[in-house]
Design a protein around this motif. Structure first.
Motif, PDB file in Angstrom:
ATOM      1  N   THR A   1       0.902  -1.272  -0.139  1.00  0.00           N
ATOM      2  CA  THR A   1      -0.031   0.034   0.092  1.00  0.00           C
ATOM      3  C   THR A   1       0.889   1.177   0.058  1.00  0.00           C
ATOM      4  O   THR A   1       1.849   1.286   0.517  1.00  0.00           O
ATOM      5  N   ASP A   2       0.221   2.205  -0.505  1.00  0.00           N
ATOM      6  CA  ASP A   2       1.003   3.555  -0.765  1.00  0.00           C
ATOM      7  C   ASP A   2       2.522   3.423  -1.141  1.00  0.00           C
ATOM      8  O   ASP A   2       3.353   3.656  -0.238  1.00  0.00           O
ATOM      9  N   ALA A   3       2.681   2.771  -2.171  1.00  0.00           N
ATOM     10  CA  ALA A   3       4.198   2.292  -2.495  1.00  0.00           C
ATOM     11  C   ALA A   3       5.009   3.679  -2.724  1.00  0.00           C
ATOM     12  O   ALA A   3       4.576   4.608  -2.989  1.00  0.00           O
ATOM     13  N   LYS A   4       6.310   3.173  -2.219  1.00  0.00           N
ATOM     14  CA  LYS A   4       7.351   4.241  -2.158  1.00  0.00           C
ATOM     15  C   LYS A   4       8.384   3.926  -2.946  1.00  0.00           C
ATOM     16  O   LYS A   4       8.777   2.893  -3.400  1.00  0.00           O
ATOM     17  N   LYS A   5       9.247   4.832  -3.436  1.00  0.00           N
ATOM     18  CA  LYS A   5      10.167   4.721  -4.631  1.00  0.00           C
ATOM     19  C   LYS A   5      11.245   3.617  -3.758  1.00  0.00           C
ATOM     20  O   LYS A   5      11.785   2.893  -4.316  1.00  0.00           O
ATOM     21  N   GLU A   6      11.642   3.763  -2.418  1.00  0.00           N
ATOM     22  CA  GLU A   6      12.482   2.848  -1.879  1.00  0.00           C
ATOM     23  C   GLU A   6      11.881   1.593  -1.561  1.00  0.00           C
ATOM     24  O   GLU A   6      12.575   0.509  -1.011  1.00  0.00           O
ATOM     25  N   ASP A   7      10.545   1.236  -2.269  1.00  0.00           N
ATOM     26  CA  ASP A   7      10.047  -0.153  -1.939  1.00  0.00           C
ATOM     27  C   ASP A   7      10.416  -0.887  -3.128  1.00  0.00           C
ATOM     28  O   ASP A   7      10.146  -2.249  -3.243  1.00  0.00           O
ATOM     29  N   SER A   8      11.314  -0.143  -4.265  1.00  0.00           N
ATOM     30  CA  SER A   8      11.610  -1.158  -5.464  1.00  0.00           C
ATOM     31  C   SER A   8      12.623  -1.885  -4.912  1.00  0.00           C
ATOM     32  O   SER A   8      13.506  -1.480  -4.035  1.00  0.00           O
ATOM     33  N   GLY A   9      12.596  -3.117  -5.415  1.00  0.00           N
ATOM     34  CA  GLY A   9      13.692  -4.062  -5.184  1.00  0.00           C
ATOM     35  C   GLY A   9      13.513  -5.612  -5.338  1.00  0.00           C
ATOM     36  O   GLY A   9      12.354  -5.877  -5.901  1.00  0.00           O
ATOM     37  N   MET A  10      14.037  -6.541  -4.888  1.00  0.00           N
ATOM     38  CA  MET A  10      13.847  -7.955  -5.066  1.00  0.00           C
ATOM     39  C   MET A  10      13.275  -8.652  -3.575  1.00  0.00           C
ATOM     40  O   MET A  10      14.058  -7.954  -2.648  1.00  0.00           O
ATOM     41  N   TYR A  11      12.154  -9.401  -3.400  1.00  0.00           N
ATOM     42  CA  TYR A  11      11.802  -9.944  -2.386  1.00  0.00           C
ATOM     43  C   TYR A  11      11.332 -11.472  -2.850  1.00  0.00           C
ATOM     44  O   TYR A  11      11.308 -11.726  -3.845  1.00  0.00           O
ATOM     45  N   TYR A  12      11.778 -12.378  -1.450  1.00  0.00           N
ATOM     46  CA  TYR A  12      11.231 -13.503  -1.767  1.00  0.00           C
ATOM     47  C   TYR A  12      10.425 -13.939  -0.570  1.00  0.00           C
ATOM     48  O   TYR A  12      10.614 -13.447   0.747  1.00  0.00           O
ATOM     49  N   PHE A  13       9.660 -15.241  -0.716  1.00  0.00           N
ATOM     50  CA  PHE A  13       8.769 -15.702   0.404  1.00  0.00           C
ATOM     51  C   PHE A  13       9.632 -16.720   1.162  1.00  0.00           C
ATOM     52  O   PHE A  13      10.272 -17.436   0.561  1.00  0.00           O
TER      53      PHE A  13
END
Length: 234
Positions: free
Chosen positions: A108-120
Motif C-alpha cells: 500500500t502507498d508504494a514508495k520509491k524505496e520499496d523498489s527491489g527484490m523480495y522472496y517468500f
C-alpha cells in the motif's frame, strides 16, 4: 559379489560428497516445494498493488500453525504473519493465509524505496525459503491528479479520489443553491407581477446603475446575481 560391493561403496561415497557440497553451498534439493507468483511487478508511487501468490511445501497446500514471511534480498523480513515477528515495512502486508498455501502480498502507498527484490519464506512443519522465485518490484513516478487507474490488482491512493469527490460535491451544491434561489426568485416575481398587473416594469439595481427592465430581463439579472454570489462564496 565383489562388483556389487564396489558399486554400493561408490554410491555411498558419491552421496556423501554431494551431501557435503550441498551443505557447504547451502543447496536445497527439496522436491514438492513450489511457488506461483508474478516475478515482475510495476506499481505507481502512492498507489497500491496486490500480488497473488500460492505455494506448496512438502507436496502439501494445507497446514496448521504455520507462518509466512516476505524478505528483502538482504534477508530482512519486510512482512510477516507471525505476531512475534514484526516486518520492517509497515506498508507491506501478507494478505494471504499461509495455512492455506496462500502467500499473497499487498503493498500500500508504494514508495520509491520499496523498489527491489523480495522472496517468500515458509515456516511450518519445516522451514523453507523460495528465494529462487524472487519477485522484482518497480515503483514508478506517481500519476497526475487527472489520471486515475482502477482495476482488480492496482489501486491508486485515496488522494485523487478525495479531490474528485470534493469537486463533484462542490458542483452539486452550487447547482442546488442556484435552483433553490431561482425557485424563490420566480415565486416572488410572479407574486409581484400579479399584484402589479401583468407586464409592469420594475427597477433593478446592478452595481451603481439603475436599469428599467421587463419581467424577463429582471429575472435574468437576478439569476446572474445569485450565481455570482454563490460562486464568490464557494
Amino acid at each position: 559379489m565383489r562388483v556389487d560391493i564396489s558399486c554400493n561403496y561408490l554410491v555411498r561415497v558419491v552421496t556423501i560428497i554431494l551431501f557435503k557440497l550441498c551443505k557447504d553451498f547451502q543447496c536445497q534439493f527439496h522436491f514438492g516445494y513450489s511457488l506461483e507468483v508474478n516475478t515482475r511487478v510495476t506499481v505507481q508511487e502512492l498507489c497500491s498493488v496486490t500480488i497473488p501468490c500460492a505455494f506448496t511445501a512438502d507436496d502439501q497446500k494445507s497446514f496448521t500453525n504455520s507462518s509466512g514471511y516476505w524478505n528483502s534480498r538482504h534477508h530482512i523480513i519486510v512482512a510477516s504473519t507471525n505476531a512475534n515477528v514484526k516486518g520492517s515495512k509497515p506498508n507491506f502486508l501478507i494478505t494471504g493465509n499461509p495455512n492455506k498455501g496462500d502467500c499473497t502480498l499487498t503493498i500500500t502507498d508504494a514508495k520509491k524505496e520499496d523498489s527491489g527484490m523480495y522472496y517468500f519464506e515458509f515456516e511450518g512443519p519445516v522451514r523453507y525459503n523460495y528465494q529462487e522465485k524472487s519477485i522484482t518490484v518497480n515503483v514508478t513516478d506517481s500519476p497526475k491528479e487527472s489520471e486515475v487507474v482502477i482495476n482488480s490488482v492496482h489501486d491508486c491512493g485515496s488522494m485523487n479520489y478525495t479531490i474528485i469527490a470534493l469537486i463533484a460535491s462542490g458542483n452539486i451544491i452550487a447547482i442546488s443553491l442556484i435552483a433553490v434561489g431561482l425557485y424563490f426568485l420566480l415565486k416572488r416575481l410572479i407574486i409581484e407581477n400579479k399584484i402589479g398587473g401583468g407586464s409592469r416594469t420594475k427597477e433593478y439595481k446592478v452595481g451603481d446603475v439603475n436599469k428599467s427592465e421587463t419581467l424577463y430581463q429582471g429575472l435574468t439579472v437576478q439569476t446572474e446575481s445569485v450565481y455570482h454570489d454563490i460562486k464568490s462564496s464557494s
